[in-house]
Design a protein around this motif. Structure first.
Motif, PDB file in Angstrom:
ATOM      1  N   GLU A  36       0.801  -1.226   0.000  1.00 26.88           N
ATOM      2  CA  GLU A  36       0.000   0.000   0.000  1.00 26.88           C
ATOM      3  C   GLU A  36       0.831   1.272   0.000  1.00 26.88           C
ATOM      4  OE1 GLU A  36      -2.471  -0.524   3.455  1.00 26.88           O
ATOM      5  OE2 GLU A  36      -4.112  -1.298   2.208  1.00 26.88           O
ATOM      6  N   GLY A  37       2.128   1.142   0.295  1.00 24.16           N
ATOM      7  CA  GLY A  37       2.961   2.328   0.356  1.00 24.16           C
ATOM      8  C   GLY A  37       4.117   2.123   1.320  1.00 24.16           C
ATOM      9  N   ILE A  38       4.502   3.197   2.001  1.00 24.25           N
ATOM     10  CA  ILE A  38       5.602   3.152   2.968  1.00 24.25           C
ATOM     11  C   ILE A  38       5.017   3.255   4.375  1.00 24.25           C
ATOM     12  CG2 ILE A  38       7.760   4.185   3.736  1.00 24.25           C
ATOM     13  CD1 ILE A  38       7.912   3.101   0.920  1.00 24.25           C
ATOM     14  N   THR A  39       5.217   2.212   5.170  1.00 22.43           N
ATOM     15  CA  THR A  39       4.747   2.232   6.554  1.00 22.43           C
ATOM     16  C   THR A  39       5.885   2.628   7.471  1.00 22.43           C
ATOM     17  OG1 THR A  39       3.069   0.525   6.164  1.00 22.43           O
ATOM     18  CG2 THR A  39       3.762   0.873   8.441  1.00 22.43           C
ATOM     19  N   ILE A  40       5.651   3.642   8.289  1.00 23.97           N
ATOM     20  CA  ILE A  40       6.655   4.093   9.255  1.00 23.97           C
ATOM     21  C   ILE A  40       6.677   3.104  10.410  1.00 23.97           C
ATOM     22  CG2 ILE A  40       7.319   5.958  10.817  1.00 23.97           C
ATOM     23  CD1 ILE A  40       5.749   7.857   8.899  1.00 23.97           C
ATOM     24  N   ASP A  41       7.810   2.459  10.593  1.00 21.18           N
ATOM     25  CA  ASP A  41       7.921   1.370  11.568  1.00 21.18           C
ATOM     26  C   ASP A  41       8.155   1.900  12.986  1.00 21.18           C
ATOM     27  OD1 ASP A  41       7.949  -1.238  12.465  1.00 21.18           O
ATOM     28  OD2 ASP A  41      10.079  -1.527  12.072  1.00 21.18           O
ATOM     29  N   LEU A  42       7.264   2.786  13.407  1.00 22.94           N
ATOM     30  CA  LEU A  42       7.265   3.336  14.753  1.00 22.94           C
ATOM     31  C   LEU A  42       5.813   3.512  15.182  1.00 22.94           C
ATOM     32  CD1 LEU A  42       9.858   6.261  14.407  1.00 22.94           C
ATOM     33  CD2 LEU A  42      10.260   4.098  15.580  1.00 22.94           C
ATOM     34  N   ARG A  43       5.538   3.249  16.438  1.00 23.51           N
ATOM     35  CA  ARG A  43       4.198   3.537  16.956  1.00 23.51           C
ATOM     36  C   ARG A  43       4.179   4.985  17.423  1.00 23.51           C
ATOM     37  NH1 ARG A  43       0.925  -0.705  17.156  1.00 23.51           N
ATOM     38  NH2 ARG A  43       1.836  -2.798  17.078  1.00 23.51           N
ATOM     39  N   LEU A  44       3.448   5.810  16.700  1.00 26.14           N
ATOM     40  CA  LEU A  44       3.473   7.250  16.927  1.00 26.14           C
ATOM     41  C   LEU A  44       2.131   7.738  17.448  1.00 26.14           C
ATOM     42  CD1 LEU A  44       5.222   8.175  13.567  1.00 26.14           C
ATOM     43  CD2 LEU A  44       6.266   8.364  15.820  1.00 26.14           C
ATOM     44  N   SER A  45       2.117   8.239  18.657  1.00 27.28           N
ATOM     45  CA  SER A  45       0.908   8.880  19.168  1.00 27.28           C
ATOM     46  C   SER A  45       0.848  10.304  18.622  1.00 27.28           C
ATOM     47  CB  SER A  45       0.915   8.918  20.696  1.00 27.28           C
ATOM     48  OG  SER A  45       1.944   9.778  21.165  1.00 27.28           O
ATOM     49  N   HIS A  46      -0.345  10.874  18.613  1.00 26.55           N
ATOM     50  CA  HIS A  46      -0.488  12.252  18.149  1.00 26.55           C
ATOM     51  C   HIS A  46       0.322  13.190  19.043  1.00 26.55           C
ATOM     52  CE1 HIS A  46      -4.531  11.380  15.917  1.00 26.55           C
ATOM     53  NE2 HIS A  46      -3.536  10.601  15.540  1.00 26.55           N
ATOM     54  N   GLN A  47       0.413  12.866  20.323  1.00 24.21           N
ATOM     55  CA  GLN A  47       1.169  13.697  21.256  1.00 24.21           C
ATOM     56  C   GLN A  47       2.665  13.663  20.951  1.00 24.21           C
ATOM     57  OE1 GLN A  47      -0.033  15.767  23.578  1.00 24.21           O
ATOM     58  NE2 GLN A  47       2.055  16.438  24.017  1.00 24.21           N
ATOM     59  N   SER A  48       3.194  12.476  20.628  1.00 26.76           N
ATOM     60  CA  SER A  48       4.628  12.368  20.333  1.00 26.76           C
ATOM     61  C   SER A  48       4.981  13.116  19.052  1.00 26.76           C
ATOM     62  CB  SER A  48       5.048  10.900  20.231  1.00 26.76           C
ATOM     63  OG  SER A  48       4.422  10.260  19.132  1.00 26.76           O
ATOM     64  N   ILE A  66       1.691   4.745  10.893  1.00 30.14           N
ATOM     65  CA  ILE A  66       1.267   5.573   9.764  1.00 30.14           C
ATOM     66  C   ILE A  66       1.833   5.012   8.473  1.00 30.14           C
ATOM     67  CG2 ILE A  66       1.382   7.872   8.737  1.00 30.14           C
ATOM     68  CD1 ILE A  66       1.651   8.996  11.574  1.00 30.14           C
ATOM     69  N   THR A  67       0.950   4.852   7.474  1.00 31.45           N
ATOM     70  CA  THR A  67       1.364   4.447   6.132  1.00 31.45           C
ATOM     71  C   THR A  67       1.154   5.609   5.183  1.00 31.45           C
ATOM     72  OG1 THR A  67       0.805   2.104   6.490  1.00 31.45           O
ATOM     73  CG2 THR A  67       0.954   2.861   4.204  1.00 31.45           C
ATOM     74  N   VAL A  68       2.211   5.982   4.475  1.00 28.28           N
ATOM     75  CA  VAL A  68       2.129   7.010   3.442  1.00 28.28           C
ATOM     76  C   VAL A  68       1.983   6.291   2.107  1.00 28.28           C
ATOM     77  CG1 VAL A  68       3.327   8.918   2.315  1.00 28.28           C
ATOM     78  CG2 VAL A  68       3.529   8.612   4.791  1.00 28.28           C
ATOM     79  N   PHE A  69       0.849   6.477   1.458  1.00 26.97           N
ATOM     80  CA  PHE A  69       0.570   5.729   0.225  1.00 26.97           C
ATOM     81  C   PHE A  69       1.546   6.091  -0.889  1.00 26.97           C
ATOM     82  CE2 PHE A  69      -3.876   5.894   2.086  1.00 26.97           C
ATOM     83  CZ  PHE A  69      -3.821   4.602   2.571  1.00 26.97           C
ATOM     84  N   ASP A  70       1.819   7.375  -1.048  1.00 29.88           N
ATOM     85  CA  ASP A  70       2.721   7.826  -2.115  1.00 29.88           C
ATOM     86  C   ASP A  70       3.510   9.026  -1.615  1.00 29.88           C
ATOM     87  OD1 ASP A  70       4.021   8.704  -4.363  1.00 29.88           O
ATOM     88  OD2 ASP A  70       2.261   8.634  -5.672  1.00 29.88           O
ATOM     89  N   PRO A  71       4.738   8.809  -1.125  1.00 28.83           N
ATOM     90  CA  PRO A  71       5.532   9.930  -0.592  1.00 28.83           C
ATOM     91  C   PRO A  71       5.744  11.056  -1.598  1.00 28.83           C
ATOM     92  CG  PRO A  71       6.499   7.834   0.048  1.00 28.83           C
ATOM     93  CD  PRO A  71       5.413   7.517  -0.940  1.00 28.83           C
ATOM     94  N   VAL A  72       5.895  10.716  -2.874  1.00 30.73           N
ATOM     95  CA  VAL A  72       6.106  11.748  -3.892  1.00 30.73           C
ATOM     96  C   VAL A  72       4.872  12.636  -4.008  1.00 30.73           C
ATOM     97  CG1 VAL A  72       6.536  12.188  -6.335  1.00 30.73           C
ATOM     98  CG2 VAL A  72       7.755  10.333  -5.168  1.00 30.73           C
ATOM     99  N   ALA A  73       3.696  12.017  -4.035  1.00 36.41           N
ATOM    100  CA  ALA A  73       2.456  12.784  -4.119  1.00 36.41           C
ATOM    101  C   ALA A  73       2.262  13.650  -2.874  1.00 36.41           C
ATOM    102  CB  ALA A  73       1.275  11.826  -4.281  1.00 36.41           C
ATOM    103  N   LEU A  74       2.626  13.099  -1.718  1.00 32.00           N
ATOM    104  CA  LEU A  74       2.512  13.873  -0.479  1.00 32.00           C
ATOM    105  C   LEU A  74       3.432  15.078  -0.502  1.00 32.00           C
ATOM    106  CD1 LEU A  74       1.316  14.013   2.399  1.00 32.00           C
ATOM    107  CD2 LEU A  74       3.244  12.636   3.175  1.00 32.00           C
ATOM    108  N   ALA A  75       4.646  14.882  -0.982  1.00 34.48           N
ATOM    109  CA  ALA A  75       5.611  15.988  -1.051  1.00 34.48           C
ATOM    110  C   ALA A  75       5.148  17.068  -2.040  1.00 34.48           C
ATOM    111  CB  ALA A  75       6.981  15.455  -1.447  1.00 34.48           C
ATOM    112  N   LYS A  76       4.624  16.635  -3.171  1.00 34.34           N
ATOM    113  CA  LYS A  76       4.187  17.611  -4.198  1.00 34.34           C
ATOM    114  C   LYS A  76       2.997  18.424  -3.720  1.00 34.34           C
ATOM    115  CE  LYS A  76       5.787  15.235  -8.368  1.00 34.34           C
ATOM    116  NZ  LYS A  76       5.373  14.533  -9.627  1.00 34.34           N
TER     117      LYS A  76
END
Length: 242
Positions: free
Chosen positions: A185-197, A229-239
């Protein structure tokens, strides 16, 4: 604030597999991990998530090489504000201030285990002797330090964005680069990230991060599942936010 945080405990500290003299270590080592493991006084340490590794003002007596997990480095100001300057990944070198100054010094940053971490720690005096006896050891340390400097520069660049949406996107792209795992599905960040962190990392608030991540989800750019968090398309997100 800092004084109140002085006491902490690690879950386990075990002797390294080898504790040979500096000379024999430097002569046969081919990686920074091998160098560190072979130094006199070296230990393998495990630190649980959220535990402090060192505080600002602590004596800079040991150098650390991160093997697994993530470490958060931050700067604590007199006002009590704490700004994250780097999220270190595996094979990052940190705690090297005394090596750079050439004299006994105190810690400048607050280092906390962002996840459960495993690392190699060695006395700064042993590291310095290894460098003096073998220039190749100094080169390996320099290479390890360059990664740490790059991560700090990237975090500083992220924090220069005045618009919080751009700041969040920049931070997510950094995490994709340093902690991303490619998947269907894309790039999954291999960290458990709370909104607070996340908010603490980029100088925002939990409410703002919740709203901004919701916007990104609605735009079909990211997915959040069990704090990953999974970013489906980092390039699209950056653009979208360039």
């Amino acid at each position: 604030m800092v004084g109140a945080m002085r006491r902490f405990s690690r879950t386990s500290t075990t002797p390294a597999l080898t504790t040979t003299g500096v000379g024999s270590t430097a002569s046969g080592a081919t990686t920074l991990l091998e160098v560190m493991r072979g130094l006199s006084g070296c230990t393998l340490e495990a630190v649980e998530r959220g535990k402090t590794i060192f505080f600002p003002g602590d004596p800079a007596e040991r150098v650390y090489l991160l093997r697994r997990g993530a470490v958060r480095l931050s700067r604590v100001y007199e006002s009590g504000e704490e700004i994250i300057v780097a999220l270190l990944r595996g094979n990052s070198l940190f705690g090297v201030l005394s090596l750079l100054t050439g004299q006994r010094s105190d810690r400048f940053y607050h280092a906390v285990a962002f996840t459960r971490v495993e690392m190699v720690a060695a006395p700064a005096t042993s590291v310095r002797r290894a460098i003096e006896q073998d220039a190749n050891v100094g080169l390996l340390l320099l290479q390890g330090l360059s990664s740490r400097i790059l991560q700090t520069e990237t975090m500083i660049e992220t924090l220069t964005h005045r618009d919080m949406s751009s700041r969040l996107v920049s931070f997510l792209l950094v995490l994709c680069r340093d902690f991303g795992v490619p998947g269907a599905e894309g790039i999954t960040i291999d960290l458990r990230l709370s909104h607070q962190s996340i908010a603490e990392a980029i100088g925002s608030t939990r409410v703002t991060i919740t709203r901004l991540l919701g916007d990104l989800r609605q735009a079909g750019l990211v997915q959040v599942d069990r704090k990953k968090i999974t970013v489906f398309d980092p390039v699209a997100l950056a653009k979208r936010f360039s």
